[in-house]
Enzyme design. Structure first.
Site, PDB file in Angstrom:
ATOM      1  N   LYS A   1     -17.542  -5.492   8.499  1.00 58.18           N
ATOM      2  CA  LYS A   1     -16.429  -6.417   8.300  1.00 58.18           C
ATOM      3  C   LYS A   1     -15.648  -6.522   9.600  1.00 58.18           C
ATOM      4  CE  LYS A   1     -13.009  -6.574   4.679  1.00 58.18           C
ATOM      5  NZ  LYS A   1     -12.507  -5.892   3.491  1.00 58.18           N
TER       6      LYS A   1
ATOM      7  N   SER B   1      -2.934  -7.589   3.077  1.00 59.72           N
ATOM      8  CA  SER B   1      -3.119  -7.494   4.528  1.00 59.72           C
ATOM      9  C   SER B   1      -3.515  -8.851   5.091  1.00 59.72           C
ATOM     10  CB  SER B   1      -4.214  -6.467   4.854  1.00 59.72           C
ATOM     11  OG  SER B   1      -3.851  -5.207   4.373  1.00 59.72           O
TER      12      SER B   1
ATOM     13  N   HIS C   1       0.843  -1.204   0.000  1.00 60.97           N
ATOM     14  CA  HIS C   1       0.000   0.000   0.000  1.00 60.97           C
ATOM     15  C   HIS C   1       0.879   1.256   0.000  1.00 60.97           C
ATOM     16  CE1 HIS C   1      -3.030  -2.585   2.419  1.00 60.97           C
ATOM     17  NE2 HIS C   1      -3.625  -2.345   1.262  1.00 60.97           N
TER      18      HIS C   1
HETATM   19  O1  PNS Z   1      -8.926  -2.484   1.012  1.00 65.92           O
HETATM   20  P1  PNS Z   1     -10.279  -2.870   0.468  1.00 65.92           P
HETATM   21  O2  PNS Z   1     -11.071  -3.640   1.506  1.00 65.92           O
HETATM   22  O3  PNS Z   1     -10.196  -3.557  -0.862  1.00 65.92           O
HETATM   23  O4  PNS Z   1     -11.053  -1.476   0.210  1.00 65.92           O
HETATM   24  C1  PNS Z   1     -12.364  -1.479  -0.287  1.00 65.92           C
HETATM   25  C2  PNS Z   1     -12.973  -0.070  -0.169  1.00 65.92           C
HETATM   26  C3  PNS Z   1     -12.930   0.398   1.267  1.00 65.92           C
HETATM   27  C4  PNS Z   1     -12.168   0.889  -1.027  1.00 65.92           C
HETATM   28  C5  PNS Z   1     -14.438  -0.138  -0.692  1.00 65.92           C
HETATM   29  O5  PNS Z   1     -15.119  -1.144  -0.020  1.00 65.92           O
HETATM   30  C6  PNS Z   1     -15.178   1.182  -0.517  1.00 65.92           C
HETATM   31  O6  PNS Z   1     -14.964   2.107  -1.267  1.00 65.92           O
HETATM   32  N1  PNS Z   1     -16.072   1.252   0.497  1.00 65.92           N
HETATM   33  C7  PNS Z   1     -16.846   2.435   0.800  1.00 65.92           C
HETATM   34  C8  PNS Z   1     -18.329   2.208   0.491  1.00 65.92           C
HETATM   35  C9  PNS Z   1     -18.613   2.437  -0.985  1.00 65.92           C
HETATM   36  O7  PNS Z   1     -18.419   3.521  -1.504  1.00 65.92           O
HETATM   37  N2  PNS Z   1     -19.089   1.382  -1.679  1.00 65.92           N
HETATM   38  C10 PNS Z   1     -19.476   1.461  -3.073  1.00 65.92           C
HETATM   39  C11 PNS Z   1     -18.311   1.351  -4.036  1.00 65.92           C
HETATM   40  S1  PNS Z   1     -17.909  -0.302  -4.347  1.00 65.92           S
END
Ligand code: PNS
Length: 158
Positions: A41, A128, A17
């Site tokens: 989560k 992670s 990252h």
């Molecule tokens: O590190 P990750 O778990 O792959 O990150 C995923 C993340 C946090 C970027 C994604 O789940 C996110 O943007 N969550 C916020 C809620 C949202 O906007 N959801 C709709 C878009 S998929």
């Protein structure tokens, strides 16, 4: 000023990252590292710890801002007037989910663009989840996460 967002769960942040965030900071004026609270989560580290680890790592870099968020990413992006979402891609396995998220975010806010950066080869295998599994079984995660996180992981799994 061009503002880009690097969103993620960062549970915990890895050198993979960090590599993407640092490379992005060479391209844009300001980087917002957006740490998703992820209430649905189960995370190993609390949102406070996940944010603290990132803040501590980038404390000398003024153009990198770290914030938690528990809204839609597109809403968070609007708050910071960010037009770019930066995501790292490791392998084809990442592609499907990332493609879906990029399409959804673009649908929700067509002014937002997702830009993908290829993971540096030395971090292409890093995640992670893998870090947590290695640490859980007493493996060595030195050089894969910042030193502070290595210590915290060791403390979690004694
Ligand atoms: O590190 P990750 O778990 O792959 O990150 C995923 C993340 C946090 C970027 C994604 O789940 C996110 O943007 N969550 C916020 C809620 C949202 O906007 N959801 C709709 C878009 S998929």
């Amino acid at each position: 000023m061009t503002v880009a967002i690097c969103p993620g769960s960062y549970d915990p942040i890895t050198m993979g990252h960090i590599d993407i965030i640092e490379r992005a900071s060479n391209l844009y004026d300001r980087i917002i590292v957006a740490v998703a609270t992820q209430p649905r989560k189960e995370t190993l580290f609390s949102i406070e710890d996940r944010v603290k680890f990132i803040l501590n790592y980038f404390k000398k870099n003024d153009c990198i801002i770290v914030e938690s968020f528990d809204t839609l990413l597109v809403k968070f992006a609007k708050k910071y007037k960010a037009k770019i979402i930066i995501k790292g891609l490791r392998a084809v396995t990442d592609f499907e989910t990332e493609f879906q998220m990029a399409q959804l975010n673009h649908e929700l806010d067509p002014s937002l663009e997702t830009i993908f950066m290829m993971a540096s080869p030395k971090y292409a295998y890093l995640s992670s989840s893998a870090i947590k599994e290695i640490a859980q079984y007493g493996g060595n995660v030195k050089d894969l996460v910042p030193q502070e996180i290595e210590k915290e992981l060791m403390a979690k799994f004694v």
